[in-house]
Enzyme design. Structure first.
Site, mmCIF file in Angstrom:
data_model
loop_
_atom_site.group_PDB
_atom_site.id
_atom_site.type_symbol
_atom_site.label_atom_id
_atom_site.label_comp_id
_atom_site.label_asym_id
_atom_site.label_seq_id
_atom_site.Cartn_x
_atom_site.Cartn_y
_atom_site.Cartn_z
ATOM 1 N N CYS A 86 28.302 2.368 31.535
ATOM 2 C CA CYS A 86 29.608 1.703 31.684
ATOM 3 C C CYS A 86 30.259 1.517 30.318
ATOM 4 O O CYS A 86 29.597 1.242 29.318
ATOM 5 C CB CYS A 86 29.456 0.354 32.378
ATOM 6 N N CYS B 6 20.201 2.172 29.919
ATOM 7 C CA CYS B 6 20.735 2.355 31.265
ATOM 8 C C CYS B 6 21.458 3.688 31.322
ATOM 9 O O CYS B 6 22.173 4.056 30.388
ATOM 10 C CB CYS B 6 21.699 1.230 31.622
ATOM 11 N N GLU C 107 15.399 -7.530 26.843
ATOM 12 C CA GLU C 107 15.615 -8.953 26.681
ATOM 13 C C GLU C 107 15.613 -9.698 27.993
ATOM 14 O O GLU C 107 15.976 -9.163 29.034
ATOM 15 C CB GLU C 107 16.980 -9.192 26.045
ATOM 16 N N CYS D 156 29.762 -1.876 28.318
ATOM 17 C CA CYS D 156 28.426 -2.479 28.314
ATOM 18 C C CYS D 156 27.617 -1.950 27.148
ATOM 19 O O CYS D 156 27.486 -0.734 26.968
ATOM 20 C CB CYS D 156 27.723 -2.160 29.632
ATOM 21 N N CYS E 288 24.299 -11.933 29.137
ATOM 22 C CA CYS E 288 23.677 -10.860 29.908
ATOM 23 C C CYS E 288 24.552 -9.622 29.818
ATOM 24 O O CYS E 288 25.761 -9.708 29.784
ATOM 25 C CB CYS E 288 23.549 -11.260 31.370
ATOM 26 N N CYS F 80 17.757 -14.488 33.354
ATOM 27 C CA CYS F 80 18.389 -13.177 33.474
ATOM 28 C C CYS F 80 17.349 -12.133 33.045
ATOM 29 O O CYS F 80 16.832 -12.195 31.929
ATOM 30 C CB CYS F 80 19.612 -13.155 32.564
HETATM 31 N N1 SAH Z 1 23.371 -2.802 35.942
HETATM 32 C C1 SAH Z 1 23.658 -3.922 36.727
HETATM 33 C C2 SAH Z 1 23.050 -5.205 36.196
HETATM 34 C C3 SAH Z 1 23.056 -5.413 34.716
HETATM 35 S S1 SAH Z 1 24.628 -5.686 33.975
HETATM 36 C C4 SAH Z 1 25.164 -4.071 36.896
HETATM 37 O O1 SAH Z 1 25.919 -3.381 36.221
HETATM 38 O O2 SAH Z 1 25.562 -4.875 37.747
HETATM 39 C C5 SAH Z 1 24.993 -7.324 34.523
HETATM 40 C C6 SAH Z 1 26.450 -7.691 34.487
HETATM 41 O O3 SAH Z 1 26.931 -7.804 33.142
HETATM 42 C C7 SAH Z 1 27.337 -6.669 35.163
HETATM 43 O O4 SAH Z 1 28.262 -7.274 36.024
HETATM 44 C C8 SAH Z 1 28.008 -6.033 33.988
HETATM 45 O O5 SAH Z 1 29.220 -5.453 34.376
HETATM 46 C C9 SAH Z 1 28.172 -7.181 33.042
HETATM 47 N N2 SAH Z 1 28.446 -6.759 31.661
HETATM 48 C C10 SAH Z 1 27.976 -5.683 31.024
HETATM 49 N N3 SAH Z 1 28.443 -5.626 29.765
HETATM 50 C C11 SAH Z 1 29.206 -6.708 29.600
HETATM 51 C C12 SAH Z 1 29.966 -7.207 28.502
HETATM 52 N N4 SAH Z 1 29.996 -6.600 27.329
HETATM 53 N N5 SAH Z 1 30.641 -8.360 28.690
HETATM 54 C C13 SAH Z 1 30.600 -9.002 29.876
HETATM 55 N N6 SAH Z 1 29.905 -8.576 30.935
HETATM 56 C C14 SAH Z 1 29.213 -7.433 30.802
HETATM 57 FE FE1 SF4 Z 2 24.092 -0.149 33.229
HETATM 58 FE FE2 SF4 Z 2 25.479 -1.851 31.765
HETATM 59 FE FE3 SF4 Z 2 26.702 -0.463 33.661
HETATM 60 FE FE4 SF4 Z 2 24.998 -2.424 34.349
HETATM 61 S S1 SF4 Z 2 26.937 -2.660 33.245
HETATM 62 S S2 SF4 Z 2 25.114 -0.345 35.194
HETATM 63 S S3 SF4 Z 2 23.510 -2.240 32.663
HETATM 64 S S4 SF4 Z 2 25.735 0.392 31.809
#
Ligand code: SAH
Ligand code: SF4
Length: 381
Positions: free
Chosen positions: A116, A112, A92, A119, A346, A105
């Site tokens: 995390c 990924c 997306e 996420c 995002c 974005c």
């Molecule tokens: N992988 C990279 C970039 C993509 S995620 C990273 O982790 O930085 C982009 C941002 O969205 C990151 O700061 C991540 O922690 C945040 N994010 C991921 N899942 C989320 C969620 N469910 N609610 C709010 N922020 C989230």
């Molecule tokens: Fe990957 Fe999501 Fe963690 Fe960013 S926040 S590194 S997209 S698992």
């Protein structure tokens, strides 16, 4: 022979490609401008290129965008596009309009591998890296799609850029797809491409330390680091990559990055999770931690999704947390939630398209062994 997708090249790569065809550099510049500044996808549109060259190009090359699966427009103007990247995977891009600028974005991977806890992309597991063309195509498509709809039109008939800010905050960890990322960043920055300022292209990372150093040397743009916790114990439970690159090493890399960064601060992102990382004590611990790095803090209200088992921190807890940081002199913002009605936030992308049950189950089993503590100040085990 499969045609070469010209979206795969930055200007240097396109120049080398033209050279192989026996064409001079200025032809590559013309071609690059047609693609990125005018949104051309057909060589016959390129009226100042000789017919013979257009025919030659059509024989070996193409400008191939990503197939669009869907477009959702939110009541606040946020637009989410879902693209097919093959093999049952989708990625997306999200366009976020603001009064004085437009932000896109962009995704860097299908899924990924970092996984995390909070996420939804992480919960899908990793499918594959996107190629440069697939990263660049997201901006190419969004910019020209919006212009076709009349965005960017001026009174004197000229067209202005619609997207002037790109954040690599879609699906995936951009610094785990470094080789494909850098040419895409260069196309965004190139004056013959999108001409974006280095300050307005942001790579967001969960903390791939060696690649932070390489980015500083190869293509320094604004850097956002997803911190989410002020100590290694808690961060390990939220961002598994912390086991490989603990916080102290990550902050050292941030300091090294600032030697060359286009901005004089790092943005730390901190996703606010109810009862997990949002107490005033943790805010104090964060103050002590980030003191040594010139930085801004961006608090992100968590976007809940059922499989996470986590909740968004209540508003008062987020503002109280912000106040602790602000009182210590740290510039702190709370991210506005946008596009809530279309799930466009995002970091919460494309999950519904995939059935990656096995990957998700494996991940769930792994996670089940990691306790999430509603911690006070923690010490690294
Ligand atoms: N992988 C990279 C970039 C993509 S995620 C990273 O982790 O930085 C982009 C941002 O969205 C990151 O700061 C991540 O922690 C945040 N994010 C991921 N899942 C989320 C969620 N469910 N609610 C709010 N922020 C989230
Ligand atoms: Fe990957 Fe999501 Fe963690 Fe960013 S926040 S590194 S997209 S698992």
């Amino acid at each position: 022979m499969t045609a070469v997708n010209l979206l795969d090249f930055d200007l240097e790569g396109l120049t080398a490609f033209c050279d192989r065809l026996g064409e001079k550099r200025f032809r590559a510049v013309q071609l690059f401008r047609w693609m990125h500044q005018k949104g051309a996808s057909d060589f016959d549109q390129m009226s100042d290129l000789a017919k013979s060259l257009r025919a030659k190009l059509a024989g070996v090359a193409e400008i191939r965008a990503l197939p669009l699966l869907s477009e959702h427009v939110s009541s606040d103007g946020t637009i989410k596009w879902l693209f097919d990247v093959g093999g049952g995977n989708a990625v997306e891009s999200v366009y976020i309009p603001e009064d004085d600028r437009g932000t896109l974005c962009v995704s860097s991977q299908a899924g990924c591998a970092v996984g995390c806890r909070f996420c939804s992309t992480g919960h899908q597991g990793f499918s594959r890296n996107l190629g440069t063309a697939e990263i660049t195509a997201q901006l190419w498509f969004a910019e020209h799609r919006l212009r076709q709809r009349g965005a960017g039109a001026t009174d004197n008939g000229a067209t202005q850029r619609v997207i002037d800010n790109v954040v690599m905050m879609g699906m995936g960890e951009p610094l785990q797809n470094y080789a494909a990322l850098v040419p895409a960043l260069r196309t965004m920055l190139d004056d013959h491409g999108y001409g974006l300022s280095r300050r307005r292209v942001t790579v967001s990372t969960s903390g791939v330390v060696p690649m932070i150093d390489r980015l500083r040397d190869d293509c320094p743009v604004a850097l956002a680091v997803s911190l989410h916790a002020p100590n290694d114990t808690l961060r390990e439970a939220l961002v598994p990559l912390n086991r490989k690159y603990p916080i102290a090493e990550l902050l050292d890399a941030c300091l090294r990055y600032l030697d060359r960064a286009p901005r004089d601060f790092i943005t730390f992102e901190y996703c606010m999770l109810d009862g997990v990382n949002d107490t005033p004590e943790l805010a104090q611990e964060l103050v002590q931690l980030v003191r040594r790095v010139p930085c801004k803090l961006n608090l992100i209200p968590f976007n809940p999704f059922p499989a996470s088992g986590l909740k968004r921190s209540p508003r008062e807890r987020v503002t109280a947390f912000a106040r602790v940081l602000q009182d210590a002199g740290i510039v702190t913002t709370i991210r506005k939630t946008r596009g809530d009605d279309i799930d466009a936030a995002c970091g919460q992308l494309a999950g519904e398209v995939q059935d990656r049950t096995n990957a998700s189950q494996r991940l769930e089993q792994r996670r089940a062994s990691i306790p999430i503590v509603a911690a006070g100040p923690g010490v690294r085990a």
